[in-house]
Design an enzyme around this catalytic site. Structure first.
Site, PDB file in Angstrom:
ATOM      1  N   SER A 187      -3.786  -2.642  -0.511  1.00 23.60           N
ATOM      2  CA  SER A 187      -2.699  -3.497  -0.027  1.00 23.60           C
ATOM      3  C   SER A 187      -3.187  -5.032   0.259  1.00 23.60           C
ATOM      4  O   SER A 187      -4.227  -5.299   0.882  1.00 23.60           O
ATOM      5  CB  SER A 187      -2.107  -2.924   1.530  1.00 23.60           C
ATOM      6  OG  SER A 187      -1.166  -4.044   1.860  1.00 23.60           O
ATOM      7  N   GLY A 188      -2.640  -5.919  -0.101  1.00 20.35           N
ATOM      8  CA  GLY A 188      -2.966  -7.384  -0.199  1.00 20.35           C
ATOM      9  C   GLY A 188      -3.208  -7.898   1.263  1.00 20.35           C
ATOM     10  O   GLY A 188      -4.331  -8.378   1.798  1.00 20.35           O
ATOM     11  N   HIS A 189      -2.110  -7.488   2.336  1.00 22.83           N
ATOM     12  CA  HIS A 189      -2.210  -8.221   3.619  1.00 22.83           C
ATOM     13  C   HIS A 189      -3.316  -7.636   4.530  1.00 22.83           C
ATOM     14  O   HIS A 189      -3.710  -8.147   5.619  1.00 22.83           O
ATOM     15  CB  HIS A 189      -0.730  -7.861   4.224  1.00 22.83           C
ATOM     16  CG  HIS A 189      -0.428  -6.711   4.797  1.00 22.83           C
ATOM     17  ND1 HIS A 189      -0.440  -6.499   6.038  1.00 22.83           N
ATOM     18  CD2 HIS A 189      -0.048  -5.547   4.123  1.00 22.83           C
ATOM     19  CE1 HIS A 189      -0.137  -5.148   6.285  1.00 22.83           C
ATOM     20  NE2 HIS A 189       0.293  -4.519   5.186  1.00 22.83           N
TER      21      HIS A 189
ATOM     22  N   GLY B  67       0.898  -1.135  -0.015  1.00 17.58           N
ATOM     23  CA  GLY B  67      -0.135  -0.209   0.022  1.00 17.58           C
ATOM     24  C   GLY B  67       0.839   1.303   0.101  1.00 17.58           C
ATOM     25  O   GLY B  67       0.519   2.158  -0.568  1.00 17.58           O
TER      26      GLY B  67
ATOM     27  N   CYS C 102       3.969   3.495  20.209  1.00 17.85           N
ATOM     28  CA  CYS C 102       4.757   2.725  20.991  1.00 17.85           C
ATOM     29  C   CYS C 102       6.070   2.209  20.115  1.00 17.85           C
ATOM     30  O   CYS C 102       7.219   1.920  20.579  1.00 17.85           O
ATOM     31  CB  CYS C 102       4.221   1.556  21.651  1.00 17.85           C
ATOM     32  SG  CYS C 102       3.172   0.437  20.727  1.00 17.85           S
TER      33      CYS C 102
ATOM     34  N   THR D 138      10.155  -7.691 -12.012  1.00 18.38           N
ATOM     35  CA  THR D 138       9.588  -9.059 -12.291  1.00 18.38           C
ATOM     36  C   THR D 138       8.496  -9.124 -11.350  1.00 18.38           C
ATOM     37  O   THR D 138       8.709  -8.957 -10.004  1.00 18.38           O
ATOM     38  CB  THR D 138      10.476 -10.140 -12.456  1.00 18.38           C
ATOM     39  OG1 THR D 138      11.345 -10.093 -13.281  1.00 18.38           O
ATOM     40  CG2 THR D 138       9.771 -11.530 -12.410  1.00 18.38           C
TER      41      THR D 138
ATOM     42  N   ASN E 141      -7.553   4.087   9.445  1.00 17.65           N
ATOM     43  CA  ASN E 141      -7.079   2.892   9.936  1.00 17.65           C
ATOM     44  C   ASN E 141      -7.388   2.771  11.683  1.00 17.65           C
ATOM     45  O   ASN E 141      -7.327   1.690  12.068  1.00 17.65           O
ATOM     46  CB  ASN E 141      -5.613   2.628   9.697  1.00 17.65           C
ATOM     47  CG  ASN E 141      -4.823   3.875   9.793  1.00 17.65           C
ATOM     48  OD1 ASN E 141      -5.043   4.973   8.897  1.00 17.65           O
ATOM     49  ND2 ASN E 141      -3.701   3.470  10.557  1.00 17.65           N
TER      50      ASN E 141
ATOM     51  N   GLN F 171      -7.668   0.439   3.805  1.00 17.63           N
ATOM     52  CA  GLN F 171      -8.662  -0.063   4.898  1.00 17.63           C
ATOM     53  C   GLN F 171      -9.969  -0.532   4.341  1.00 17.63           C
ATOM     54  O   GLN F 171     -10.956  -1.229   4.901  1.00 17.63           O
ATOM     55  CB  GLN F 171      -8.756   0.591   6.187  1.00 17.63           C
ATOM     56  CG  GLN F 171      -7.442   0.808   7.055  1.00 17.63           C
ATOM     57  CD  GLN F 171      -7.294  -0.370   7.588  1.00 17.63           C
ATOM     58  OE1 GLN F 171      -7.884  -1.312   7.738  1.00 17.63           O
ATOM     59  NE2 GLN F 171      -6.054  -0.715   8.008  1.00 17.63           N
TER      60      GLN F 171
HETATM   61  C1  LIG Z   1      -1.711  -0.556   6.260  1.00 17.70           C
HETATM   62  C2  LIG Z   1      -1.813   0.657   5.786  1.00 17.70           C
HETATM   63  C3  LIG Z   1      -1.194   1.042   4.662  1.00 17.70           C
HETATM   64  C4  LIG Z   1       0.106   0.549   4.197  1.00 17.70           C
HETATM   65  O1  LIG Z   1       0.007  -0.641   3.840  1.00 17.70           O
HETATM   66  P1  LIG Z   1       1.457  -1.448   3.416  1.00 17.70           P
HETATM   67  O2  LIG Z   1       0.897  -2.476   2.437  1.00 17.70           O
HETATM   68  O3  LIG Z   1       1.500  -2.054   4.761  1.00 17.70           O
HETATM   69  O4  LIG Z   1       2.376  -0.589   3.008  1.00 17.70           O
HETATM   70  C5  LIG Z   1      -1.546   2.544   4.350  1.00 17.70           C
HETATM   71  N1  LIG Z   1      -2.604   3.143   4.600  1.00 17.70           N
HETATM   72  C6  LIG Z   1      -3.514   2.768   5.508  1.00 17.70           C
HETATM   73  C7  LIG Z   1      -4.719   3.429   5.698  1.00 17.70           C
HETATM   74  C8  LIG Z   1      -3.061   1.316   5.985  1.00 17.70           C
HETATM   75  O5  LIG Z   1      -3.940   1.056   7.048  1.00 17.70           O
END
Ligand SMILES: *Cc1c(COP(=O)(O)O)cnc(C)c1O
Length: 395
Positions: A199-201, A71, A325, A237, A151, A179
């Protein structure tokens, strides 16, 4: 020890269906999608399918999607591209509550590269003011970067309306939708949004893969320069397995968004209402609606977020605190500060973020354990009025 994972805005579990779809591309199907041979070509076709699946979720065309590493890369690419495409304009509009992927980039552009930046404030419920936004757009504005959903609080911003206003001013509109994707139904074709990061994760695909939507016809300047991957828009790639996983995750999210949101919202509300009722001096941070169905941010007054997290961790409960933190400072979150949350409450804020894998038992477990944690901490808190021994003077 059992783990109750309520930190899904930090990262999510890879869905089993996603993992299964990815596995062959780590082993037998390792071809390079750019190769001339059929062995690589079959991987290329699978990438095309992933692009189509993600485009479907967003209401976009496959040619408007480019895959990235995360992301943050998508945010950086989009904002830099908008600036490079309009070298005559030197002004950026963003908000004080963006993720660091946007906020730190904007501060960098301001401090190091001579751009001017307007940071929009929020009210005590974390909401933006559209009049303030309109007034911030000038003839010199190249891009407005406004997140779709926050987020930390889950508050959803009216980005479609804001994008339409930007278009009237010939300003490029970027949204960090990391998000929101998979939780908020989207139809980008019908919107005026210029670019969108995801973002995938954060949606049950693996870490290390993201995507950027770029509206057809938008002038584009690549961030990574090299080979011709992604039609010359992003060299390197491809992370083939990751992209295929992201495609599958998008398909799953699209198929299930309705009933998943209903189920997750019910659990989130049960958690929120239960905690607010059980713990004195506790408040929700952020507007009740419109808000992501999976997120609640609650301040427990007169206690430290870090201390709460440590004791929750002892119980196997994973959540997040608003304090930074990780950076080693105990500054309260920039989002809560922008909302004007008082010091004694901002420090005790905890974000719980649920997913499709959260169960009613998980929620009951937290409702069982957390009130006692707060009670114990308050007994020893020097901040808590009228309770417990006052700290001895150590000077
Ligand atoms: C997690 C997050 C990102 C960053 O995504 P990554 O894939 O970890 O770089 C950016 N914006 C928001 C709102 C997020 O919650």
């Amino acid at each position: 020890m059992k783990t109750v994972y309520l930190d899904n805005n930090a990262t999510t579990r890879v869905a089993p269906e996603v993992l299964e779809e990815m596995l062959p591309y780590f082993s037998d199907l390792y071809g390079n999608p750019s190769s001339m041979h059929r062995f690589g070509g079959q991987v290329g076709r699978k990438l095309a399918e992933a692009r189509e699946r993600l485009a479907n979720l967003l209401g976009a065309q496959p040619s408007e999607i480019l895959f990235t590493s995360c992301g943050s890369e998508s945010d950086n690419t989009a904002i830099r591209s908008a600036l490079l495409a309009r070298p005559d304009k030197r002004h950026i509009v963003t908000t004080r509550v963006e993720h660091p992927a946007v906020l730190s980039l904007c501060t960098h552009l301001e401090k190091r590269e001579g751009y001017s930046v307007t940071y929009l404030g929020v009210d005590s419920e974390g909401r933006l003011d559209l009049d303030e936004y309109k007034a911030a757009l000038t003839k010199d504005t190249a891009v407005a970067a406004i997140m779709w959903a926050n987020n930390e609080t889950g508050v959803i911003y009216p980005v479609e309306e804001m994008a339409a206003i930007a278009a009237e001013h010939a300003v490029s509109f970027h949204t960090d939708a990391v998000q929101a994707v998979g939780k908020v139904p989207m139809d980008l074709e019908k919107s005026a949004i210029t670019t969108l990061a995801l973002s995938g994760h954060k949606l049950h695909a693996p870490k290390g893969v993201g995507a950027l939507y770029v509206r057809k016809g938008t002038p584009f300047r690549p961030f990574l320069i090299g080979g011709h991957q992604e039609r010359g828009r992003r060299a390197g790639t491809e992370n083939t397995a990751g992209i295929i996983g992201l495609g599958k995750a998008a398909e799953l999210a699209g198929a299930n968004i309705g009933h998943e949101n209903t189920a997750v919202r019910a659990l989130r509300d049960r958690l929120e209402e239960g905690l607010l009722a059980a713990v004195p001096s506790s408040v929700r941070n952020g507007a009740k609606e419109p808000r992501l169905p999976n997120t609640t941010n609650i301040s427990f007054g007169y206690v430290e977020g870090e201390a709460i997290l440590l004791l929750l961790d002892e119980l196997g409960i994973c959540a997040s605190s608003g304090s930074a933190c990780t950076s080693g400072s105990l500054e309260p979150s920039h989002v809560l500060r922008a909302m004007g949350v008082p010091f004694t409450f901002a420090h005790g804020s905890i974000r719980f973020s649920l997913s499709r894998y959260t169960t009613a038992e998980n929620i009951d477990y937290v409702l069982d354990g957390l009130p006692g944690v707060i009670e114990n901490l308050r007994r020893i808190s020097p901040f808590h009025p009228g309770e417990g021994p006052k700290p001895a003077c150590t000077c």
